[in-house]
Design a protein around this motif. Structure first.
Motif, mmCIF file in Angstrom:
data_model
loop_
_atom_site.group_PDB
_atom_site.id
_atom_site.type_symbol
_atom_site.label_atom_id
_atom_site.label_comp_id
_atom_site.label_asym_id
_atom_site.label_seq_id
_atom_site.Cartn_x
_atom_site.Cartn_y
_atom_site.Cartn_z
ATOM 1 N N LYS A 168 0.924 -1.135 -0.024
ATOM 2 C CA LYS A 168 -0.220 -0.214 0.134
ATOM 3 C C LYS A 168 0.963 1.321 0.028
ATOM 4 O O LYS A 168 2.147 1.292 0.433
ATOM 5 C CB LYS A 168 -1.015 -0.039 1.101
ATOM 6 C CG LYS A 168 -0.324 -0.047 2.586
ATOM 7 C CD LYS A 168 -1.204 0.216 3.655
ATOM 8 C CE LYS A 168 -0.689 0.350 5.041
ATOM 9 N NZ LYS A 168 -1.564 0.638 6.105
ATOM 10 N N HIS A 169 0.371 2.404 -0.530
ATOM 11 C CA HIS A 169 1.178 3.426 -0.799
ATOM 12 C C HIS A 169 1.213 4.425 0.732
ATOM 13 O O HIS A 169 -0.029 4.412 1.298
ATOM 14 C CB HIS A 169 0.591 4.577 -1.784
ATOM 15 C CG HIS A 169 1.088 5.726 -1.870
ATOM 16 N ND1 HIS A 169 2.362 5.712 -2.510
ATOM 17 C CD2 HIS A 169 0.915 6.932 -1.605
ATOM 18 C CE1 HIS A 169 2.852 7.034 -2.560
ATOM 19 N NE2 HIS A 169 2.064 7.711 -1.950
ATOM 20 N N THR A 170 2.282 4.589 1.134
ATOM 21 C CA THR A 170 2.101 5.220 2.642
ATOM 22 C C THR A 170 2.964 6.548 2.512
ATOM 23 O O THR A 170 3.642 6.613 1.694
ATOM 24 C CB THR A 170 3.150 4.326 3.413
ATOM 25 O OG1 THR A 170 4.527 4.251 2.815
ATOM 26 C CG2 THR A 170 2.468 2.874 3.695
ATOM 27 N N ARG A 182 4.722 6.738 12.813
ATOM 28 C CA ARG A 182 5.494 6.182 12.015
ATOM 29 C C ARG A 182 5.066 4.781 11.675
ATOM 30 O O ARG A 182 5.053 4.320 10.842
ATOM 31 C CB ARG A 182 6.987 6.242 12.280
ATOM 32 C CG ARG A 182 7.489 7.813 12.235
ATOM 33 C CD ARG A 182 8.930 7.813 12.788
ATOM 34 N NE ARG A 182 9.581 9.025 12.401
ATOM 35 C CZ ARG A 182 10.237 9.477 11.419
ATOM 36 N NH1 ARG A 182 10.254 8.600 10.564
ATOM 37 N NH2 ARG A 182 10.726 10.694 11.324
ATOM 38 N N GLU A 183 4.566 4.192 12.870
ATOM 39 C CA GLU A 183 4.428 2.579 13.030
ATOM 40 C C GLU A 183 3.114 2.438 12.365
ATOM 41 O O GLU A 183 2.847 1.591 11.690
ATOM 42 C CB GLU A 183 4.435 2.382 14.483
ATOM 43 C CG GLU A 183 5.925 2.252 15.100
ATOM 44 C CD GLU A 183 5.876 1.737 16.582
ATOM 45 O OE1 GLU A 183 4.422 1.909 17.221
ATOM 46 O OE2 GLU A 183 6.812 1.578 17.244
ATOM 47 N N ALA A 189 1.929 -2.868 5.697
ATOM 48 C CA ALA A 189 2.238 -2.318 4.303
ATOM 49 C C ALA A 189 3.032 -2.975 3.479
ATOM 50 O O ALA A 189 3.181 -2.868 2.417
ATOM 51 C CB ALA A 189 2.925 -0.889 4.873
ATOM 52 N N PHE A 190 3.704 -4.156 3.981
ATOM 53 C CA PHE A 190 4.574 -4.980 3.112
ATOM 54 C C PHE A 190 4.223 -6.678 3.114
ATOM 55 O O PHE A 190 3.340 -6.752 3.985
ATOM 56 C CB PHE A 190 5.904 -4.837 3.602
ATOM 57 C CG PHE A 190 6.275 -3.597 3.993
ATOM 58 C CD1 PHE A 190 7.216 -3.173 2.867
ATOM 59 C CD2 PHE A 190 6.198 -2.845 4.987
ATOM 60 C CE1 PHE A 190 7.800 -1.785 2.669
ATOM 61 C CE2 PHE A 190 6.923 -1.703 4.926
ATOM 62 C CZ PHE A 190 7.670 -1.012 3.983
ATOM 63 N N LYS A 191 4.318 -7.098 1.896
ATOM 64 C CA LYS A 191 3.857 -8.599 1.943
ATOM 65 C C LYS A 191 5.212 -9.277 0.980
ATOM 66 O O LYS A 191 5.814 -8.663 0.288
ATOM 67 C CB LYS A 191 2.644 -8.615 1.177
ATOM 68 C CG LYS A 191 2.523 -8.322 -0.178
ATOM 69 C CD LYS A 191 1.191 -8.659 -0.817
ATOM 70 C CE LYS A 191 1.060 -8.133 -2.405
ATOM 71 N NZ LYS A 191 -0.492 -8.349 -2.752
ATOM 72 N N VAL A 192 5.218 -10.373 1.301
ATOM 73 C CA VAL A 192 6.031 -11.217 0.658
ATOM 74 C C VAL A 192 5.487 -11.901 -0.589
ATOM 75 O O VAL A 192 4.315 -12.790 -0.517
ATOM 76 C CB VAL A 192 6.811 -12.439 1.293
ATOM 77 C CG1 VAL A 192 7.389 -13.270 0.522
ATOM 78 C CG2 VAL A 192 7.717 -11.732 2.488
ATOM 79 N N ALA A 220 11.102 -6.450 8.380
ATOM 80 C CA ALA A 220 11.652 -7.713 9.062
ATOM 81 C C ALA A 220 10.581 -8.473 9.535
ATOM 82 O O ALA A 220 10.551 -9.742 9.664
ATOM 83 C CB ALA A 220 12.581 -7.164 10.254
ATOM 84 N N LYS A 221 9.316 -7.881 10.058
ATOM 85 C CA LYS A 221 8.272 -8.867 10.616
ATOM 86 C C LYS A 221 7.803 -9.782 9.535
ATOM 87 O O LYS A 221 7.606 -10.779 9.774
ATOM 88 C CB LYS A 221 7.187 -8.135 11.379
ATOM 89 C CG LYS A 221 5.984 -8.660 11.957
ATOM 90 C CD LYS A 221 5.014 -7.608 12.591
ATOM 91 C CE LYS A 221 3.834 -8.396 13.092
ATOM 92 N NZ LYS A 221 3.008 -7.429 13.692
ATOM 93 N N VAL A 222 7.224 -9.172 8.100
ATOM 94 C CA VAL A 222 6.898 -9.979 7.362
ATOM 95 C C VAL A 222 7.873 -11.001 6.760
ATOM 96 O O VAL A 222 7.455 -12.043 6.490
ATOM 97 C CB VAL A 222 6.358 -9.015 6.303
ATOM 98 C CG1 VAL A 222 7.154 -8.543 5.669
ATOM 99 C CG2 VAL A 222 5.338 -10.043 5.434
#
Length: 242
Positions: A168-170, A182-183, A189-192, A220-222
């Motif tokens: 998604k556009h942030t 920021r969080e 916002a990210f996916k693999v 890092a989480k994703v």
């Protein structure tokens, strides 16, 4: 002699002001800043006092002890390190990198030195922090991808620019934004996209600037959710958060 001649001819043909002090840029390899401004820019050499995890800057002359800023304990990466402070010549160079994909030699050397100094050669995969599709289309390239290419070409570690996607556009993070804001901008916002390529990988995540760490932690989480064994972060600059 040849280098001096090239610099002289370039300054005559393409006179350029330093983006910091507005004086003349005297060396081709310095990019958009002059030698004097580069000399005043704090570039890390490994003796600084920084947070053991996120690399938050405390002071230039360090002590042989691990410190913790206590603001990154919930972040999902193992370690984040930068080449220097986001200021003066380094800040001007990064701002220019967001507009032009050419990377001057001094940035190349500075990034590689940070990579070597912090033991990131153990990585098995290099991944740049992705732009959104809208910003990628607008800019025509990803500056983090250009930096990741430099590290990959130097080290021989494979580069993966496709597996991690910004879904998604942030809004662009600003230094004035607080940690919570920021969080919130990078939640989900990210996916693999290629999950079979991530399990067991020691990922080195590359970006231009580390501010609060919200973006790096979200990536890092994703990545870890999809099986990465560890994620470390390398950036050109570290913003000093107030």
């Amino acid at each position: 002699m040849l280098k001096a001649l090239k610099n002289s001819l370039l300054s005559l043909a393409y006179p350029q002001q330093c983006r910091v002090c507005e004086g003349p840029v005297d060396q081709i390899e310095n990019g958009v800043a002059c030698s004097a401004c580069w000399s005043e820019t704090r570039i890390f050499v490994g003796k600084e006092m920084v947070c053991a995890k996120c690399g938050a800057f405390f002071q230039m002359s360090g002590v042989p002890a691990e410190l913790n800023c206590h603001k990154c304990s919930d972040h999902f990466y193992e370690k984040a390190r930068a080449a220097g402070i986001y200021e003066k010549a380094l800040a001007a160079s990064i701002l220019d990198l967001k507009k032009h994909p050419n990377i001057p030699r001094i940035l190349n050397r500075t990034l590689i030195a940070a990579f070597e100094r912090n033991g990131f050669a153990v990585a098995s995969l290099i991944v740049p922090v992705p732009l959104s599709k809208a910003r990628q289309l607008e800019r025509g390239y990803n500056q983090a991808g250009r930096l990741a290419e430099i590290v990959s070409n130097h080290s021989g570690i494979p580069l993966d620019t496709f597996s991690l996607e910004r879904s998604k556009h942030t809004p662009v993070h600003r230094v004035a934004m607080d940690k919570k804001a920021r969080e919130l901008t990078v939640v989900n916002a990210f996916k693999v996209k290629r999950p079979k390529l991530i399990p067991g990988q020691k990922v080195l995540l590359v970006d231009d600037v580390f501010t609060s760490g919200a973006t790096a932690s979200a990536c890092a989480k994703v990545l870890k959710k999809n099986g990465a064994s560890e994620v470390n972060v390398l950036t050109l600059a570290r913003a000093i958060m107030k």
